[in-house]
Design a protein around this motif. Structure first.
Motif, mmCIF file in Angstrom:
data_model
loop_
_atom_site.group_PDB
_atom_site.id
_atom_site.type_symbol
_atom_site.label_atom_id
_atom_site.label_comp_id
_atom_site.label_asym_id
_atom_site.label_seq_id
_atom_site.Cartn_x
_atom_site.Cartn_y
_atom_site.Cartn_z
ATOM 1 N N ALA A 1 0.835 -1.206 0.000
ATOM 2 C CA ALA A 1 0.000 0.000 0.000
ATOM 3 C C ALA A 1 0.868 1.254 0.000
ATOM 4 O O ALA A 1 1.778 1.381 0.821
ATOM 5 N N VAL B 1 2.097 4.648 1.007
ATOM 6 C CA VAL B 1 1.969 5.633 2.079
ATOM 7 C C VAL B 1 3.043 6.678 1.821
ATOM 8 O O VAL B 1 4.160 6.336 1.461
ATOM 9 N N ALA C 1 3.992 0.462 2.333
ATOM 10 C CA ALA C 1 3.964 -0.426 3.490
ATOM 11 C C ALA C 1 3.775 -1.831 2.924
ATOM 12 O O ALA C 1 3.001 -2.019 1.986
ATOM 13 N N LEU D 1 -0.807 -2.791 4.770
ATOM 14 C CA LEU D 1 -1.489 -1.733 5.508
ATOM 15 C C LEU D 1 -2.796 -2.328 6.003
ATOM 16 O O LEU D 1 -3.637 -2.751 5.210
ATOM 17 N N HIS E 1 -4.689 2.962 11.328
ATOM 18 C CA HIS E 1 -4.180 1.950 10.407
ATOM 19 C C HIS E 1 -2.810 1.487 10.895
ATOM 20 O O HIS E 1 -2.075 2.236 11.537
ATOM 21 N N CYS F 1 0.900 -0.057 9.703
ATOM 22 C CA CYS F 1 1.879 -0.361 8.656
ATOM 23 C C CYS F 1 2.669 -1.567 9.136
ATOM 24 O O CYS F 1 3.367 -1.489 10.149
ATOM 25 N N CYS G 1 5.457 6.681 11.206
ATOM 26 C CA CYS G 1 4.099 6.143 11.277
ATOM 27 C C CYS G 1 3.297 6.840 12.374
ATOM 28 O O CYS G 1 2.162 7.273 12.151
ATOM 29 N N HIS H 1 -0.541 6.542 12.382
ATOM 30 C CA HIS H 1 -0.542 5.120 12.056
ATOM 31 C C HIS H 1 0.227 4.375 13.143
ATOM 32 O O HIS H 1 0.990 4.970 13.904
#
Length: 153
Positions: free
Chosen positions: A12, A14, A30, A33, A42, A44, A82, A87
């Motif tokens: 995914a 990011v 990531a 994710l 979310h 990672c 993150c 995240h």
């Protein structure tokens, strides 16, 4: 596709996993994710497979040492970015002998609990773990092939 109650995307994009020391954009996805993993945040997940023999020459062999060191390095490298972007960061480190870092075990335990509460058949629960097992085996195979000696002709 089976519904497990977990929504995730592999590779995914990011926009915050960069290395400011590079001086140029080093955007990377990531590995996985997971949406809404902890308190609506979310997660990672960074998958890292290592040889347990890495760094063996410098110290005595300790089971899991290479995977734990890899997980620690990933946390140092990515956790702050993150957290700054709302995240959670989870290092999923394992070695080719089968050792899993504690964060990987925690993630698998939670996935298993969610699956038990949301999935009805044993076969459908098997699918997720077979896919994960295949991904780990693929990583181990890639690591072994990369270490094969090259033959010049």
């Amino acid at each position: 596709m089976f519904t497990t109650g977990i929504s995730a995307k592999k590779e995914a994009p990011v926009n915050f996993l960069t290395d400011p020391l590079e001086g140029r954009s080093t955007l990377r996805p990531a590995d996985i994710l997971v949406f809404g993993w902890v308190g609506g945040k979310h997660a990672c997940v960074d998958l890292t497979g290592v040889s347990p023999l890495v760094g063996l020459g410098s110290s005595a062999f300790t089971v899991g040492q290479a995977a734990l060191k890899a997980a620690s390095g990933k946390v140092i490298k990515h956790e702050k970015a993150c957290l700054d972007n709302q995240h959670v960061f989870i290092p999923f480190a394992f070695d080719t002998f089968g050792f899993l870092a504690p964060e990987a075990v925690d993630l698998l335990n939670r996935v298993q609990r969610v699956m038990h509460s949301n999935v009805m058949t044993p076969r459908s629960m098997d699918v997720v773990f077979k896919r994960l097992s295949f991904a780990i085996q693929k990583g181990v195979a890639a690591q072994l092939v990369a270490r094969l000696p090259t033959i010049s002709m």
